[in-house]
Design a protein around this motif. Structure first.
Motif, PDB file in Angstrom:
ATOM      1  N   LYS A 188       0.792  -1.150  -0.235  1.00 49.59           N
ATOM      2  CA  LYS A 188      -0.152   0.039  -0.143  1.00 49.59           C
ATOM      3  C   LYS A 188       0.898   1.095   0.065  1.00 49.59           C
ATOM      4  O   LYS A 188       1.581   1.810   1.201  1.00 49.59           O
ATOM      5  N   TYR A 189       1.042   1.725  -1.273  1.00 51.07           N
ATOM      6  CA  TYR A 189       2.142   2.936  -1.409  1.00 51.07           C
ATOM      7  C   TYR A 189       1.070   4.291  -1.147  1.00 51.07           C
ATOM      8  O   TYR A 189      -0.047   4.297  -1.708  1.00 51.07           O
ATOM      9  N   GLU A 190       1.766   5.172  -0.848  1.00 54.81           N
ATOM     10  CA  GLU A 190       1.146   6.499  -0.659  1.00 54.81           C
ATOM     11  C   GLU A 190       2.423   7.607  -1.294  1.00 54.81           C
ATOM     12  O   GLU A 190       3.484   7.762  -1.288  1.00 54.81           O
ATOM     13  N   TYR A 191       1.931   8.443  -2.081  1.00 60.02           N
ATOM     14  CA  TYR A 191       2.638   9.409  -2.931  1.00 60.02           C
ATOM     15  C   TYR A 191       2.309  10.840  -2.696  1.00 60.02           C
ATOM     16  O   TYR A 191       1.374  11.377  -2.622  1.00 60.02           O
ATOM     17  N   VAL A 192       3.343  11.638  -2.324  1.00 54.14           N
ATOM     18  CA  VAL A 192       3.299  13.229  -2.080  1.00 54.14           C
ATOM     19  C   VAL A 192       4.369  13.773  -3.014  1.00 54.14           C
ATOM     20  O   VAL A 192       5.561  13.395  -2.834  1.00 54.14           O
ATOM     21  N   THR A 193       3.619  14.705  -3.757  1.00 49.70           N
ATOM     22  CA  THR A 193       4.635  15.713  -4.597  1.00 49.70           C
ATOM     23  C   THR A 193       5.447  16.197  -3.439  1.00 49.70           C
ATOM     24  O   THR A 193       5.420  17.005  -2.870  1.00 49.70           O
ATOM     25  N   SER A 194       6.860  16.128  -4.277  1.00 50.47           N
ATOM     26  CA  SER A 194       8.024  16.814  -3.418  1.00 50.47           C
ATOM     27  C   SER A 194       9.103  16.775  -4.481  1.00 50.47           C
ATOM     28  O   SER A 194       9.102  16.104  -5.391  1.00 50.47           O
ATOM     29  N   ASP A 195      10.147  17.758  -4.315  1.00 46.50           N
ATOM     30  CA  ASP A 195      11.428  18.001  -4.976  1.00 46.50           C
ATOM     31  C   ASP A 195      11.945  16.656  -4.995  1.00 46.50           C
ATOM     32  O   ASP A 195      12.815  16.505  -6.002  1.00 46.50           O
ATOM     33  N   ALA A 196      12.112  15.934  -4.023  1.00 45.79           N
ATOM     34  CA  ALA A 196      12.884  14.859  -3.616  1.00 45.79           C
ATOM     35  C   ALA A 196      12.297  13.760  -4.786  1.00 45.79           C
ATOM     36  O   ALA A 196      13.166  12.777  -5.078  1.00 45.79           O
ATOM     37  N   ALA A 197      11.157  13.948  -5.287  1.00 41.85           N
ATOM     38  CA  ALA A 197      10.570  12.923  -6.374  1.00 41.85           C
ATOM     39  C   ALA A 197      11.194  12.869  -7.756  1.00 41.85           C
ATOM     40  O   ALA A 197      11.207  11.713  -8.526  1.00 41.85           O
ATOM     41  N   ASP A 198      12.055  13.742  -7.962  1.00 40.38           N
ATOM     42  CA  ASP A 198      12.994  13.745  -9.104  1.00 40.38           C
ATOM     43  C   ASP A 198      13.763  12.510  -9.264  1.00 40.38           C
ATOM     44  O   ASP A 198      14.494  12.219 -10.201  1.00 40.38           O
ATOM     45  N   VAL A 199      13.954  12.009  -8.222  1.00 35.60           N
ATOM     46  CA  VAL A 199      15.121  10.800  -8.166  1.00 35.60           C
ATOM     47  C   VAL A 199      14.535   9.834  -9.054  1.00 35.60           C
ATOM     48  O   VAL A 199      15.419   8.919  -9.650  1.00 35.60           O
ATOM     49  N   TRP A 200      13.377   9.662  -9.147  1.00 36.75           N
ATOM     50  CA  TRP A 200      12.598   8.622  -9.801  1.00 36.75           C
ATOM     51  C   TRP A 200      12.895   8.620 -11.435  1.00 36.75           C
ATOM     52  O   TRP A 200      12.488   7.991 -12.087  1.00 36.75           O
TER      53      TRP A 200
END
Length: 336
Positions: A188-200
């Motif tokens: 059960k994943y949850e996603y929150v937009t953040s600057d760190a998301a660019d890693v993906w």
């Protein structure tokens, strides 16, 4: 060959988007991150299970009590060859160490499996047959197809087949009802937009991404980064699944916990010391003799209810570090 457009902004993906469309750019990293984490965590599970089964099978005292399906290499089935199914299969072929001859695919679209035929993975369309054969069965079908798929699987799943669902829209309780089965894992994943998301955004090719230490660090189940989080109950359910495998092999509680601790021990000096009180209620654990098997644990309950293991894991930072070390060690080690 040099990419001549690498530093030209006018050739970038974002250059052709309107301001309104740019608001949805974060969905690219979201999709890439969720796919990567889903595949990496599935590989982690398979390597844990494979390691545990190999240890159990390698002990002469256990061989006589093993059922025929347990006394063999791990068999993995994938039901559905859409985007997730394909990425999962690529990940397993690259990182799990499971032989292609011990993987099978069931897909209603045979053209989707063409690229994998040369690998030695058997491809067909027979969901019932796949369920009867697999030790771990990954459900990668569309949620709209799930009722029909579950009806086909219902009477063919053995109690000890671990079903792993990628169908995000269907809760584990509903899946358990449809399958009449309680040995089910569903992250059960949850996603929150953040600057760190660019890693993906570097997850263009799954097999290359699985060799990236930064992505391994970001996807670690107990300390996830990049805007994606995973319920600790999933980690607990993975450990309960290992305990169930020991129970189905007839191992006493003492031997079972010893093997699980050894499997979780990484290459570093992290020593895991889980005991029966960490897994089951104190009152039940106090009556359990060392040579008595632990009770069979419903993974459905383990993922929706508070368990002794969830309470312990959430508060014990050392155990979290041990699991993190085991995750990185297993995924970074070359397949055997």
């Amino acid at each position: 060959m040099v990419d001549l457009t690498a530093h030209l902004n006018s050739f970038s993906f974002e250059a052709g988007l309107t301001e309104e469309e740019k608001e949805f750019i974060h969905l690219r990293s979201r999709a890439a991150g969720l796919t990567f984490c889903g595949c990496a965590h599935a590989v982690f599970l398979c390597k844990l299970v494979q390691s545990l089964r190999c240890i159990i099978r390698g002990q002469p005292a256990n061989r006589a009590s093993l059922a025929s399906k347990e006394d063999r290499d791990l068999c993995v089935g994938i039901l559905g060859m859409g985007h997730v199914g394909k990425q999962l299969l690529r990940s397993l072929l690259e990182k799990s160490g499971i032989k292609p001859s011990h993987m099978k695919i069931s897909s209603r679209r045979p053209e989707s499996t063409v690229e994998f035929i040369h690998t030695g993975v058997e491809c067909f369309f027979n969901n019932s047959r796949l369920a009867a054969w697999a030790d771990i069965l990954f459900l990668c079908c569309l949620p709209s197809h799930l009722p029909k798929v579950c009806a086909e699987l219902h009477s063919h799943l053995s109690k000890h087949c671990l079903v792993y669902s990628f169908c995000s829209a269907v809760p584990v309780t509903r899946l358990a009802q449809l399958l009449g089965h309680d040995f089910i894992l569903k992250p059960k994943y949850e996603y929150v937009t953040s600057d760190a998301a660019d890693v993906w955004l570097s997850c263009t090719h799954i097999n290359t991404a699985l060799r990236d230490p930064l992505l391994m660090e970001a996807s670690c189940p107990v300390s996830m980064r990049g805007g994606i989080s995973l319920d600790l109950n999933w980690v607990c359910a993975v450990l309960y699944s290992l305990l169930n495998i020991c129970t189905s092999a007839g191992l006493g509680s003492s031997a079972a916990l010893s093997l699980i601790n050894s499997v979780l021990k990484g290459k570093e000096s992290h020593t895991v010391d889980l005991n029966t009180h960490n897994f089951i209620s104190a009152s039940y654990a106090s009556t359990l003799l060392p040579d008595m098997p632990c009770p069979w644990i419903s993974l459905t309950d383990a993922q929706i209810k508070e368990t002794p293991l969830q309470c312990f894991l959430s508060s014990d930072k050392y155990l979290q570090q041990c699991i993190s070390a085991a995750y990185k060690s297993l995924l970074q080690s070359p397949p055997k």
